[in-house]
Write an enzyme that holds these catalytic residues in place. Structure first.
Site, PDB file in Angstrom:
ATOM      1  N   PHE A   1      36.609  36.548  40.680  1.00  0.00           N
ATOM      2  CA  PHE A   1      36.697  35.140  41.029  1.00  0.00           C
ATOM      3  C   PHE A   1      37.954  35.372  42.112  1.00  0.00           C
ATOM      4  O   PHE A   1      39.166  35.930  42.063  1.00  0.00           O
ATOM      5  CB  PHE A   1      37.648  34.540  39.955  1.00  0.00           C
ATOM      6  CG  PHE A   1      38.106  33.218  40.265  1.00  0.00           C
ATOM      7  CD1 PHE A   1      37.717  31.950  39.761  1.00  0.00           C
ATOM      8  CD2 PHE A   1      39.323  32.985  40.749  1.00  0.00           C
ATOM      9  CE1 PHE A   1      37.848  30.629  40.157  1.00  0.00           C
ATOM     10  CE2 PHE A   1      40.116  31.759  41.435  1.00  0.00           C
ATOM     11  CZ  PHE A   1      39.065  30.484  41.100  1.00  0.00           C
ATOM     12  N   GLU A   2      37.647  34.915  43.289  1.00  0.00           N
ATOM     13  CA  GLU A   2      38.747  34.547  44.373  1.00  0.00           C
ATOM     14  C   GLU A   2      38.377  33.508  45.037  1.00  0.00           C
ATOM     15  O   GLU A   2      37.409  33.534  45.482  1.00  0.00           O
ATOM     16  CB  GLU A   2      38.841  36.149  45.078  1.00  0.00           C
ATOM     17  CG  GLU A   2      37.455  36.406  45.685  1.00  0.00           C
ATOM     18  CD  GLU A   2      37.509  37.693  46.548  1.00  0.00           C
ATOM     19  OE1 GLU A   2      38.673  38.333  46.534  1.00  0.00           O
ATOM     20  OE2 GLU A   2      36.547  37.981  47.056  1.00  0.00           O
TER      21      GLU A   2
END
Length: 553
Positions: free
Chosen positions: A451-452
């Site tokens: 997740f980014e």
């Protein structure tokens, strides 16, 4: 209970599938289900301001989980006994022989499931590769699959996750570790580590209130700043991206549907899917049905995906074997090394992102729990954020032995690249001494990059691209197993203003075995849940909060 299962089920080896169902319910539920109930940070006494940590309370299974386990066990045992007693004569006649073999076989399975593994590294990487999937697509072989188990990778991959470990390196057998790499730090690098590894040299930004129990909904607004809503016509140059294999069509489609439901059905940002081979028609159709937004399917150029010419593959394969001998997972998977390198630098120069300023990375087999009613890309732009993360972990030091020394070698040549308001102390603190020793000063703290939300312009910058080229020429993506998560995180801690790195604490998210869940009415997960208790010590969030605070402004 295990003894009863073993004796009953041994009567007929065909009962093994049901046995495994029951046993998996009893042994796997704590990791797969209880993580949202078992380690919630909800009590006022779990936050220690003096130590700057958030400790998770200990309790037994939730009542829901306990009932689930009991019901499954009773049903399974009942079915097994009915199956046995209603069997034919041949079953009865062969019972004795099968019992002997069955007990031996089942007990071995029980032992395998209940005993802790030896893969006790502090690793946290990110790409889920399903069990028994061969590596033919990326040039590997079926023999490279690691013990037929689900694997995860630190921040890059076609379906990333993190190596599941229990405990920190204190419980790892490090006696067999022999560091044969001589590291020579310049005076500049040595003084830098000495200064930044002592947290007392810097202000303590740990929030006064436990951020996991604090009630929140969305980033705060004021007269000068408003969140962009779906009703607003404004959009920024954003996209949702994923690196996937054809065989992951259903898994990534599930993730896409969740992101659409929680966020993108309101904002209609395009999806871009990357693969190192051509996407199948089945993949395209399956994923396209999951969203009404535009979908693009990109084949990565082999020159960006495969090993650069300066890599000596004989040397690399020798190094992989040495890493495997130390218990480093995925070390012999060529595609894994390729993926880490691609996500570390090559993705940012891919032509598919030429018209993209911000991307949100989405992986297969992830879960999203919170309604997101504002434009996260516009938030990044308006607040001048360059990187958004969700989960913060320690990595396996064996995979990054020379990453910090190689990075500081570059910084010694470009001292003006060190940002005045950096977060480098997060990268070199000594709260995990064994990690520091093995990784030559690196704490191994990193943002879990499955997740980014990223400002692509920052990673296209002269400073970052020069650093990536330096690391690439050093060969650590192939001679070691540098992951894109530690590479990205270490670079950010040096080159970026820490106030421009944002914890998306309001987004509830799980990529097994780790979670982030806020205390919010917009979410359907248990506030504060992180992981099963055996993995509590893998959380590096406390150290980040001390260095940078919550960035919730």
């Amino acid at each position: 209970m295990v003894g009863i299962l073993s004796t009953t089920l041994a009567a007929h080896t065909y009962s093994l599938p049901t046995y495994l169902l029951t046993l998996s319910s009893l042994t796997l539920v704590p990791n797969q289900y209880i993580h949202t109930h078992y380690s919630a940070l909800t009590h006022k006494d779990i936050f220690s301001r003096e130590e700057g940590i958030y400790a998770m309370p200990r309790s037994f299974f939730s009542k829901h989980t306990f009932v689930y386990v009991v019901v499954v066990a009773v049903i399974s045992l009942t079915c097994l006994n009915l199956y046995f007693f209603m069997g034919d004569d041949n079953l009865i006649e062969s019972m004795s022989e099968k019992s002997s073999k069955g007990v031996e076989h089942i007990n071995s399975k029980v032992q395998d499931l209940l005993e802790p593994t030896n893969d006790n590294e502090n690793s946290h990487e990110d790409h889920v590769i399903e069990e028994n999937i061969s590596e033919n697509k990326n040039g590997g072989t079926e023999s490279e699959n690691i013990n037929n188990t689900t694997i995860h990778e630190v921040g890059g991959s076609v379906s990333e996750g993190s190596e599941v470990t229990t405990g920190d390196l204190a419980s790892t057998n490090t006696d067999s570790f022999s560091n044969t790499t001589e590291i020579f730090f310049s005076d500049f690098s040595s003084s830098l580590i000495e200064k930044y590894s002592d947290l007392d040299n810097f202000p303590d930004h740990t929030p006064a209130e436990n951020p996991f129990s604090e009630k929140i909904e969305e980033p705060p607004i004021n007269d000068e700043f408003k969140l962009v809503r779906s009703s607003d016509k404004r959009r920024v140059k954003g996209a949702l991206i994923s690196l996937c294999r054809n065989e992951e069509a259903k898994q990534i489609a599930s993730s896409v549907r969740q992101v659409e439901e929680k966020f993108n059905s309101k904002f209609k940002y395009p999806w871009i899917f990357f693969n190192d081979e051509e996407f199948s028609e089945f993949f395209k159709a399956t994923v396209s049905r999951a969203t009404d937004a535009e979908t693009r399917f990109i084949k990565i150029d082999s020159i960006d995906w495969e090993e650069p010419e300066h890599i000596n593959m004989a040397k690399a394969e020798e190094a992989w074997q040495k890493l495997a001998d130390k218990g480093v997972q995925y070390s012999k998977m060529k595609s894994y090394h390729r993926m880490c390198r691609w996500f570390s630098g090559k993705i940012f120069t891919n032509p598919a992102l030429d018209d993209v300023d911000y991307y949100w990375r989405v992986e297969p087999k992830t879960s999203f729990y919170c309604n997101i009613d504002y434009d996260v890309f516009a938030y990044m732009k308006d607040k001048k954020k360059i990187y958004g993360f969700n989960i913060n972990l320690f990595d396996s030091p064996y995979t990054v032995e020379t990453l910090l020394p190689t990075t500081l070698e570059f910084l010694d040549q470009h001292r003006d690249y060190l940002h005045d308001n950096n977060s480098f102390s997060w990268s070199v603190h000594k709260k995990s001494p064994k990690n520091n020793d093995i990784a030559h000063g690196y704490s191994t703290c990193h943002f879990w990059t499955n997740f980014e939300i990223v400002d692509v312009k920052f990673f296209r910058s002269k400073e970052y691209q020069e650093l990536f080229e330096h690391l690439d020429k050093a060969g650590g993506f192939f001679y070691e197993r540098w992951g894109d998560a530690p590479v990205r995180s270490l670079a950010l801690s040096i080159l970026a203003d820490r106030e421009q790195i944002h914890w998306f604490r309001d987004i509830g998210y799980t990529h097994d075995p780790y979670s982030n869940c806020p205390n919010s009415d917009k979410c359907v997960c248990e506030a504060g849940s992180f992981a099963s208790p055996s993995l509590d010590d893998q959380n590096c969030m406390n150290h980040w909060l001390r260095v940078a605070g919550t960035s919730w402004d």
